[in-house]
Scaffold this motif. Structure first.
Motif, PDB file in Angstrom:
ATOM      1  N   ARG A   1       0.732  -1.153   0.010  1.00 18.32           N
ATOM      2  CA  ARG A   1      -0.185   0.127  -0.164  1.00 18.32           C
ATOM      3  C   ARG A   1       0.205   1.540   0.316  1.00 18.32           C
ATOM      4  O   ARG A   1       0.611   2.325  -0.832  1.00 18.32           O
ATOM      5  CB  ARG A   1      -0.895  -0.251   1.126  1.00 18.32           C
ATOM      6  CG  ARG A   1      -2.052   1.237   1.127  1.00 18.32           C
ATOM      7  CD  ARG A   1      -3.090   1.006   2.699  1.00 18.32           C
ATOM      8  NE  ARG A   1      -1.915   1.434   3.717  1.00 18.32           N
ATOM      9  CZ  ARG A   1      -3.191   1.767   5.156  1.00 18.32           C
ATOM     10  NH1 ARG A   1      -4.613   1.216   4.708  1.00 18.32           N
ATOM     11  NH2 ARG A   1      -2.090   1.133   5.960  1.00 18.32           N
ATOM     12  N   PHE A   2       2.112   1.161   0.885  1.00 15.25           N
ATOM     13  CA  PHE A   2       3.159   2.840   0.964  1.00 15.25           C
ATOM     14  C   PHE A   2       3.720   2.288  -0.716  1.00 15.25           C
ATOM     15  O   PHE A   2       3.448   3.443  -1.420  1.00 15.25           O
ATOM     16  CB  PHE A   2       3.803   2.476   1.828  1.00 15.25           C
ATOM     17  CG  PHE A   2       4.898   3.596   2.154  1.00 15.25           C
ATOM     18  CD1 PHE A   2       4.545   4.497   2.353  1.00 15.25           C
ATOM     19  CD2 PHE A   2       6.331   3.363   1.605  1.00 15.25           C
ATOM     20  CE1 PHE A   2       5.665   5.901   2.410  1.00 15.25           C
ATOM     21  CE2 PHE A   2       7.004   4.459   1.614  1.00 15.25           C
ATOM     22  CZ  PHE A   2       7.297   5.407   2.171  1.00 15.25           C
ATOM     23  N   LEU A   3       3.782   1.332  -1.036  1.00 12.50           N
ATOM     24  CA  LEU A   3       4.885   1.895  -2.414  1.00 12.50           C
ATOM     25  C   LEU A   3       4.764   2.121  -3.667  1.00 12.50           C
ATOM     26  O   LEU A   3       4.503   2.440  -4.361  1.00 12.50           O
ATOM     27  CB  LEU A   3       5.910   0.871  -2.251  1.00 12.50           C
ATOM     28  CG  LEU A   3       6.226   0.245  -1.535  1.00 12.50           C
ATOM     29  CD1 LEU A   3       7.781  -1.109  -1.832  1.00 12.50           C
ATOM     30  CD2 LEU A   3       8.119   1.509  -1.306  1.00 12.50           C
ATOM     31  N   SER A   4       2.982   1.677  -3.602  1.00 12.68           N
ATOM     32  CA  SER A   4       2.183   1.462  -4.485  1.00 12.68           C
ATOM     33  C   SER A   4       1.648   3.213  -5.446  1.00 12.68           C
ATOM     34  O   SER A   4       1.113   3.139  -5.742  1.00 12.68           O
ATOM     35  CB  SER A   4       1.313   0.602  -4.764  1.00 12.68           C
ATOM     36  OG  SER A   4       0.387   0.375  -4.081  1.00 12.68           O
ATOM     37  N   SER A   5       1.490   3.789  -3.949  1.00 10.45           N
ATOM     38  CA  SER A   5       1.209   4.947  -3.618  1.00 10.45           C
ATOM     39  C   SER A   5       2.532   5.511  -4.711  1.00 10.45           C
ATOM     40  O   SER A   5       1.176   7.081  -4.733  1.00 10.45           O
ATOM     41  CB  SER A   5       0.983   5.688  -2.377  1.00 10.45           C
ATOM     42  OG  SER A   5       2.044   5.685  -1.532  1.00 10.45           O
ATOM     43  N   TYR A   6       2.966   5.508  -4.832  1.00  8.64           N
ATOM     44  CA  TYR A   6       3.887   5.939  -5.545  1.00  8.64           C
ATOM     45  C   TYR A   6       4.203   5.685  -7.097  1.00  8.64           C
ATOM     46  O   TYR A   6       5.688   5.561  -7.388  1.00  8.64           O
ATOM     47  CB  TYR A   6       5.102   5.853  -4.040  1.00  8.64           C
ATOM     48  CG  TYR A   6       5.488   6.896  -3.335  1.00  8.64           C
ATOM     49  CD1 TYR A   6       5.658   8.596  -3.565  1.00  8.64           C
ATOM     50  CD2 TYR A   6       5.634   6.047  -2.444  1.00  8.64           C
ATOM     51  CE1 TYR A   6       5.165   9.254  -2.749  1.00  8.64           C
ATOM     52  CE2 TYR A   6       4.890   7.225  -0.704  1.00  8.64           C
ATOM     53  CZ  TYR A   6       4.749   8.762  -1.475  1.00  8.64           C
ATOM     54  OH  TYR A   6       4.725   9.108   0.373  1.00  8.64           O
ATOM     55  N   ASP A   7       3.259   4.637  -7.194  1.00 10.68           N
ATOM     56  CA  ASP A   7       3.291   4.010  -8.810  1.00 10.68           C
ATOM     57  C   ASP A   7       4.202   2.933  -9.158  1.00 10.68           C
ATOM     58  O   ASP A   7       5.023   2.971 -10.023  1.00 10.68           O
ATOM     59  CB  ASP A   7       3.633   5.327 -10.239  1.00 10.68           C
ATOM     60  CG  ASP A   7       1.853   6.199  -9.613  1.00 10.68           C
ATOM     61  OD1 ASP A   7       0.908   5.539  -9.806  1.00 10.68           O
ATOM     62  OD2 ASP A   7       2.366   7.123 -10.446  1.00 10.68           O
ATOM     63  N   ILE A   8       5.262   2.520  -7.878  1.00 10.89           N
ATOM     64  CA  ILE A   8       5.653   0.976  -7.849  1.00 10.89           C
ATOM     65  C   ILE A   8       5.278  -0.366  -7.821  1.00 10.89           C
ATOM     66  O   ILE A   8       3.908  -0.664  -7.087  1.00 10.89           O
ATOM     67  CB  ILE A   8       6.756   1.737  -6.310  1.00 10.89           C
ATOM     68  CG1 ILE A   8       7.878   2.232  -6.254  1.00 10.89           C
ATOM     69  CG2 ILE A   8       7.312   0.163  -6.283  1.00 10.89           C
ATOM     70  CD1 ILE A   8       7.959   2.718  -4.651  1.00 10.89           C
ATOM     71  N   SER A   9       5.827  -0.504  -8.837  1.00 14.92           N
ATOM     72  CA  SER A   9       5.358  -1.909  -9.576  1.00 14.92           C
ATOM     73  C   SER A   9       5.172  -3.113  -8.772  1.00 14.92           C
ATOM     74  O   SER A   9       5.978  -2.861  -7.362  1.00 14.92           O
ATOM     75  CB  SER A   9       5.203  -2.178 -10.726  1.00 14.92           C
ATOM     76  OG  SER A   9       6.869  -3.024 -10.495  1.00 14.92           O
ATOM     77  N   ALA A  10       4.015  -3.597  -9.032  1.00 11.50           N
ATOM     78  CA  ALA A  10       3.508  -5.320  -7.833  1.00 11.50           C
ATOM     79  C   ALA A  10       5.389  -5.918  -7.956  1.00 11.50           C
ATOM     80  O   ALA A  10       5.214  -6.470  -6.980  1.00 11.50           O
ATOM     81  CB  ALA A  10       2.353  -6.008  -8.184  1.00 11.50           C
TER      82      ALA A  10
END
Length: 231
Positions: free
Chosen positions: A83-92
């Protein structure tokens, strides 16, 4: 010749403080995720790093990381990390790789504690977004390992320069500072936060004043067009 800018991710993990055993059955086990970014100038043929800025912190957070989850599906810890990293458009895929590295590091802590599941730990994981400016220098030119920063007179001139956003045609890329990769005129989160001052250097490109001054300490050229600043 300048080539397109690419970005990649780096993750460095370390432990903060010494291990200690929990006495109440509720061990303190967590990971501090620190998302940062920095830029580097790389010579394409030799892969040599010519210039590199210091990492700038974007955001950080604390997530629980129970050692019990090394044996069971890590739903809770992974959920917080994703949730934290994906909020900065970091891929799965990148999130998966970072979580795997943290899990491996936590596994080493468990082994060092003789498999005591209640050992306390505080892991710090620095996740860096690396913006790479690729350059293919003319074969006749030498690519120095270390480039000198701007002279004192050049830095003083940039410090005195003020730009109010008017006068002169804007160049391509002037909507974003190419040192910190943030908007030049970003919205302030609160009324007490000062808006970053913008400077236009002699070649015409604009940057946050604090960012370009930091850049000029290691390089006497524009981060975008590579034009050197004259004294």
């Amino acid at each position: 010749m300048s080539l397109p800018i690419t970005f990649s991710f780096q993750c460095s993990i370390r432990r903060n403080g010494k291990s200690s055993l929990a006495t109440d059955g509720q061990p303190l086990q967590f990971v501090q995720l620190r998302l940062r970014h920095f830029g580097q100038l790389v010579h394409t043929p030799s892969q040599q790093i010519l210039q590199q800025t210091s990492p700038t912190l974007i955001s950080d957070t604390l997530i629980p990381f129970s050692l019990w989850e090394l044996e069971d599906p890590p739903f809770i810890s992974y959920f917080f990390l994703f949730r934290f990293l994906s909020s900065y458009d970091i891929s799965a895929a990148v999130c998966d790789a970072i979580f795997y590295n943290i899990s491996s590091f936590a596994g080493q802590i468990l082994l060092a504690a003789d498999s005591n599941i209640n050992v306390n730990f505080h892991i710090i994981a620095d996740v860096d977004i690396v913006y790479t400016h690729w350059v293919d220098l003319d074969p006749a030119e030498d690519a120095p390992a270390v480039r000198k920063g701007a002279s004192t007179s050049v830095i003083e001139r940039v410090m005195k320069e003020k730009y109010d956003g008017n006068g002169g045609e804007e160049k391509e890329g002037d909507d974003q500072c190419s040192v910190c990769y943030e908007q030049l005129y970003g919205k302030r989160e609160n009324e007490n936060e000062k808006e970053k001052e913008v400077s236009r250097i002699p070649c015409g490109h604009m940057y946050h004043k604090s960012c370009i001054l930091k850049w000029l300490k290691i390089s006497n050229s524009c981060p975008l067009c590579r034009r050197e600043l004259e004294e």
